[in-house]
Design a protein around this motif. Structure first.
Motif, PDB file in Angstrom:
ATOM      1  N   PHE A   1      -9.443   9.560  13.922  1.00 27.25           N
ATOM      2  CA  PHE A   1      -8.481   9.156  14.422  1.00 27.25           C
ATOM      3  C   PHE A   1      -7.579   7.965  14.979  1.00 27.25           C
ATOM      4  CE2 PHE A   1      -8.484  13.615  14.473  1.00 27.25           C
ATOM      5  CZ  PHE A   1      -6.916  13.819  13.854  1.00 27.25           C
ATOM      6  N   GLU A   2      -7.252   7.264  13.957  1.00 28.33           N
ATOM      7  CA  GLU A   2      -6.530   6.080  13.815  1.00 28.33           C
ATOM      8  C   GLU A   2      -4.985   5.448  13.813  1.00 28.33           C
ATOM      9  OE1 GLU A   2      -8.603   2.551  12.024  1.00 28.33           O
ATOM     10  OE2 GLU A   2     -10.413   3.863  12.381  1.00 28.33           O
ATOM     11  N   LYS A   3      -4.435   4.536  14.122  1.00 29.24           N
ATOM     12  CA  LYS A   3      -2.922   4.586  13.719  1.00 29.24           C
ATOM     13  C   LYS A   3      -2.826   3.079  13.954  1.00 29.24           C
ATOM     14  CE  LYS A   3      -2.681   3.464  19.008  1.00 29.24           C
ATOM     15  NZ  LYS A   3      -3.630   3.213  19.400  1.00 29.24           N
ATOM     16  N   VAL A   4      -1.738   2.877  13.271  1.00 21.74           N
ATOM     17  CA  VAL A   4      -0.844   1.659  12.712  1.00 21.74           C
ATOM     18  C   VAL A   4       0.436   1.935  12.714  1.00 21.74           C
ATOM     19  CG1 VAL A   4      -2.337   2.012  10.605  1.00 21.74           C
ATOM     20  CG2 VAL A   4      -1.390  -0.366  11.452  1.00 21.74           C
TER      21      VAL A   4
ATOM     22  N   LYS B   1      -4.938   1.324  -2.412  1.00 20.60           N
ATOM     23  CA  LYS B   1      -6.336   2.228  -2.374  1.00 20.60           C
ATOM     24  C   LYS B   1      -6.965   2.864  -0.651  1.00 20.60           C
ATOM     25  CE  LYS B   1      -6.607   0.946  -7.348  1.00 20.60           C
ATOM     26  NZ  LYS B   1      -5.738   0.358  -7.130  1.00 20.60           N
ATOM     27  N   THR B   2      -7.435   2.000   0.276  1.00 27.38           N
ATOM     28  CA  THR B   2      -8.472   2.438   1.297  1.00 27.38           C
ATOM     29  C   THR B   2      -7.078   2.404   2.757  1.00 27.38           C
ATOM     30  OG1 THR B   2      -8.977  -0.223   1.057  1.00 27.38           O
ATOM     31  CG2 THR B   2      -9.971   1.367  -0.188  1.00 27.38           C
ATOM     32  N   LEU B   3      -7.533   2.876   3.872  1.00 26.66           N
ATOM     33  CA  LEU B   3      -7.308   2.473   5.338  1.00 26.66           C
ATOM     34  C   LEU B   3      -7.309   0.542   5.417  1.00 26.66           C
ATOM     35  CD1 LEU B   3      -8.632   5.822   6.709  1.00 26.66           C
ATOM     36  CD2 LEU B   3      -6.130   5.107   5.788  1.00 26.66           C
ATOM     37  N   GLN B   4      -8.590   0.231   4.845  1.00 26.07           N
ATOM     38  CA  GLN B   4      -8.818  -1.120   5.148  1.00 26.07           C
ATOM     39  C   GLN B   4      -7.199  -1.600   4.673  1.00 26.07           C
ATOM     40  OE1 GLN B   4     -12.114  -2.895   4.046  1.00 26.07           O
ATOM     41  NE2 GLN B   4     -11.583  -5.054   4.497  1.00 26.07           N
TER      42      GLN B   4
ATOM     43  N   GLU C   1      -4.448  -3.983   6.719  1.00 24.80           N
ATOM     44  CA  GLU C   1      -4.224  -5.889   5.993  1.00 24.80           C
ATOM     45  C   GLU C   1      -3.133  -5.716   6.396  1.00 24.80           C
ATOM     46  OE1 GLU C   1      -7.137  -6.521   3.598  1.00 24.80           O
ATOM     47  OE2 GLU C   1      -8.760  -6.455   4.055  1.00 24.80           O
ATOM     48  N   ALA C   2      -2.121  -5.220   5.355  1.00 25.52           N
ATOM     49  CA  ALA C   2      -0.344  -4.927   5.309  1.00 25.52           C
ATOM     50  C   ALA C   2      -0.317  -5.223   5.760  1.00 25.52           C
ATOM     51  CB  ALA C   2      -0.556  -4.415   3.975  1.00 25.52           C
TER      52      ALA C   2
ATOM     53  N   TYR D   1       7.591   1.771  12.491  1.00 25.19           N
ATOM     54  CA  TYR D   1       6.873   3.544  11.960  1.00 25.19           C
ATOM     55  C   TYR D   1       5.156   3.774  12.603  1.00 25.19           C
ATOM     56  CZ  TYR D   1      11.505   3.321   9.778  1.00 25.19           C
ATOM     57  OH  TYR D   1      12.180   3.257   8.859  1.00 25.19           O
ATOM     58  N   LEU D   2       5.267   4.725  13.270  1.00 27.71           N
ATOM     59  CA  LEU D   2       2.821   5.279  13.020  1.00 27.71           C
ATOM     60  C   LEU D   2       2.917   5.337  12.584  1.00 27.71           C
ATOM     61  CD1 LEU D   2       0.933   5.113  15.003  1.00 27.71           C
ATOM     62  CD2 LEU D   2       2.278   7.160  16.603  1.00 27.71           C
ATOM     63  N   VAL D   3       1.392   5.181  11.284  1.00 25.18           N
ATOM     64  CA  VAL D   3       0.995   5.922  10.809  1.00 25.18           C
ATOM     65  C   VAL D   3      -0.684   6.726  11.225  1.00 25.18           C
ATOM     66  CG1 VAL D   3      -0.533   5.775   7.923  1.00 25.18           C
ATOM     67  CG2 VAL D   3       1.963   4.628   9.051  1.00 25.18           C
ATOM     68  N   VAL D   4      -0.674   7.420  11.457  1.00 25.27           N
ATOM     69  CA  VAL D   4      -1.836   8.341  12.004  1.00 25.27           C
ATOM     70  C   VAL D   4      -2.689   8.783  10.590  1.00 25.27           C
ATOM     71  CG1 VAL D   4      -2.938   9.926  13.543  1.00 25.27           C
ATOM     72  CG2 VAL D   4      -0.306   9.065  14.597  1.00 25.27           C
ATOM     73  N   THR D   5      -4.316   8.360  11.019  1.00 27.39           N
ATOM     74  CA  THR D   5      -4.897   8.620   9.939  1.00 27.39           C
ATOM     75  C   THR D   5      -6.269   8.935  10.578  1.00 27.39           C
ATOM     76  OG1 THR D   5      -6.098   6.442  10.178  1.00 27.39           O
ATOM     77  CG2 THR D   5      -4.201   7.001   8.106  1.00 27.39           C
ATOM     78  N   SER D   6      -6.970  10.136   9.551  1.00 27.69           N
ATOM     79  CA  SER D   6      -8.189  10.909  10.310  1.00 27.69           C
ATOM     80  C   SER D   6      -9.639  10.691   9.486  1.00 27.69           C
ATOM     81  CB  SER D   6      -8.067  11.502  10.982  1.00 27.69           C
ATOM     82  OG  SER D   6      -7.411  13.111  10.465  1.00 27.69           O
ATOM     83  N   ARG D   7     -10.847  10.827   9.349  1.00 28.56           N
ATOM     84  CA  ARG D   7     -11.440  10.754   8.566  1.00 28.56           C
ATOM     85  C   ARG D   7     -11.544  12.598   8.499  1.00 28.56           C
ATOM     86  NH1 ARG D   7     -16.131   9.217  11.012  1.00 28.56           N
ATOM     87  NH2 ARG D   7     -15.093   7.739  12.330  1.00 28.56           N
TER      88      ARG D   7
END
Length: 82
Positions: free
Chosen positions: A39-42, A58-61, A65-66, A76-82
């Motif tokens: 889990f990560e947040k950006v 295309k990638t979380l990276q 970077e954006a 705005y918060l985007v939460v991602t998980s693997r």
């Protein structure tokens, strides 16, 4: 037993999301299960969020970077998980 534990933490995550942003941030930052499951947040600007919805990354990276590309307010918060 492992599946039961994973299901418990998944349910805890679902319930946490309903309790608001502060709880979500604490869950991601202070939970071993969330860390182990990637889990990560950006925080992103409206412009980056719109690009995400249009499939421009295309990638979380690329998304990470954006999030640093401009000086626009990142509300705005985007939460991602693997």
């Amino acid at each position: 037993m492992v599946k039961i534990i994973k299901n418990y933490f998944w349910l805890e995550w679902q319930n946490t999301k309903r309790q608001g942003l502060d709880k979500v941030l604490r869950f991601i930052d202070n939970n071993d299960w969330a860390d182990k499951n990637g889990f990560e947040k950006v925080f992103v600007s409206h412009e980056v969020l719109q690009r995400l919805f249009k499939g421009k990354f295309k990638t979380l990276q690329e998304l990470n970077e954006a999030s640093f590309e401009n000086d626009q307010e990142k509300k705005y918060l985007v939460v991602t998980s693997r």
